[in-house]
Design a protein around this motif. Structure first.
Motif, PDB file in Angstrom:
ATOM      1  N   THR A  29       0.846  -1.180   0.000  1.00 42.39           N
ATOM      2  CA  THR A  29       0.000   0.000   0.000  1.00 42.39           C
ATOM      3  C   THR A  29       0.887   1.238   0.000  1.00 42.39           C
ATOM      4  O   THR A  29       1.881   1.285   0.728  1.00 42.39           O
ATOM      5  CB  THR A  29      -0.891   0.010   1.264  1.00 42.39           C
ATOM      6  N   ASP A  31       1.294   5.556  -1.983  1.00 37.42           N
ATOM      7  CA  ASP A  31       1.082   6.431  -3.131  1.00 37.42           C
ATOM      8  C   ASP A  31       1.973   6.043  -4.302  1.00 37.42           C
ATOM      9  O   ASP A  31       2.933   5.277  -4.149  1.00 37.42           O
ATOM     10  CB  ASP A  31       1.383   7.888  -2.750  1.00 37.42           C
ATOM     11  N   LEU A  32       1.692   6.599  -5.465  1.00 28.95           N
ATOM     12  CA  LEU A  32       2.564   6.426  -6.627  1.00 28.95           C
ATOM     13  C   LEU A  32       3.974   6.845  -6.249  1.00 28.95           C
ATOM     14  O   LEU A  32       4.175   7.879  -5.608  1.00 28.95           O
ATOM     15  CB  LEU A  32       2.074   7.277  -7.795  1.00 28.95           C
ATOM     16  N   ALA A  34       5.971   5.464  -4.111  1.00 31.86           N
ATOM     17  CA  ALA A  34       6.333   5.236  -2.708  1.00 31.86           C
ATOM     18  C   ALA A  34       7.344   4.102  -2.545  1.00 31.86           C
ATOM     19  O   ALA A  34       7.977   3.993  -1.498  1.00 31.86           O
ATOM     20  CB  ALA A  34       5.086   4.948  -1.878  1.00 31.86           C
ATOM     21  N   TYR A  76      -4.652  -1.786  -9.245  1.00 31.51           N
ATOM     22  CA  TYR A  76      -5.163  -0.417  -9.266  1.00 31.51           C
ATOM     23  C   TYR A  76      -6.267  -0.248 -10.308  1.00 31.51           C
ATOM     24  O   TYR A  76      -7.289   0.366 -10.048  1.00 31.51           O
ATOM     25  CB  TYR A  76      -4.024   0.572  -9.533  1.00 31.51           C
ATOM     26  N   TRP A 101      -1.421  -2.082  -4.494  1.00 32.59           N
ATOM     27  CA  TRP A 101      -2.751  -1.486  -4.359  1.00 32.59           C
ATOM     28  C   TRP A 101      -3.768  -2.513  -3.860  1.00 32.59           C
ATOM     29  O   TRP A 101      -4.969  -2.381  -4.074  1.00 32.59           O
ATOM     30  CB  TRP A 101      -3.246  -0.861  -5.673  1.00 32.59           C
ATOM     31  N   ALA A 119       5.350   5.045   2.626  1.00 32.67           N
ATOM     32  CA  ALA A 119       5.010   6.463   2.530  1.00 32.67           C
ATOM     33  C   ALA A 119       6.277   7.287   2.371  1.00 32.67           C
ATOM     34  O   ALA A 119       7.334   6.932   2.891  1.00 32.67           O
ATOM     35  CB  ALA A 119       4.254   6.906   3.785  1.00 32.67           C
TER      36      ALA A 119
END
Length: 146
Positions: A29, A31-32, A34, A76, A101, A119
């Motif tokens: 999990t 963000d793009l 990461a 995704y 994702w 993150a």
């Protein structure tokens, strides 16, 4: 856990990959950008896979052969329609499944998986984990203390 560069993130993945067994499921999990695919490169190394690992964004699934097969999925694009692929082939197959994702799958997730949350941070990448199930808890402990 904080990782300043890609090499350290790959080393974490390699450590995890070395302890993975058939039917283990890892959810990535973040963000793009990461570091989901970077971490998967390390997992592949830990499984003895020497092929170049590429993001499966447009192919949905990439399969690699090593000590165990690695099924690398990016859901995704299908997150709200998990029935568009047969997840059972991967989740209950004879290999390790890494799903980028994967949180988008919701109730379609198996009963036992290790979620790794990546993150961006000032120190580089912040990595945290969330274990669901007994096997995932063992993997989480090995990752943090092994």
């Amino acid at each position: 856990m904080y990782f300043q560069n890609e090499e350290k993130l790959i080393a974490l993945g390699k450590k995890l990959g070395e302890s993975l067994e058939a039917k283990d499921v890892i959810i990535l999990t973040g963000d793009l950008g990461a570091g989901k695919t970077t971490l998967t490169k390390g997992i592949a190394q830990g499984l003895g896979i020497h092929q170049m690992i590429k993001s499966p964004t447009y192919t949905i699934v990439r399969q690699y052969e090593g000590r165990l097969p690695l099924y690398h999925l990016d859901v995704y694009r299908i997150g709200d329609d998990p029935d568009s692929i047969d997840l059972d082939d991967f989740l209950f197959g004879d290999g390790v499944t890494v799903i980028e994702w994967g949180e988008l799958l919701g109730e379609s997730l198996p009963d036992d998986y290790l979620e790794i949350i990546l993150a961006h941070s000032e120190e580089g990448r912040e990595v945290s984990t969330h274990a669901v199930g007994t096997r995932a808890q063992l993997l989480e402990e090995a990752l943090h203390h092994g």
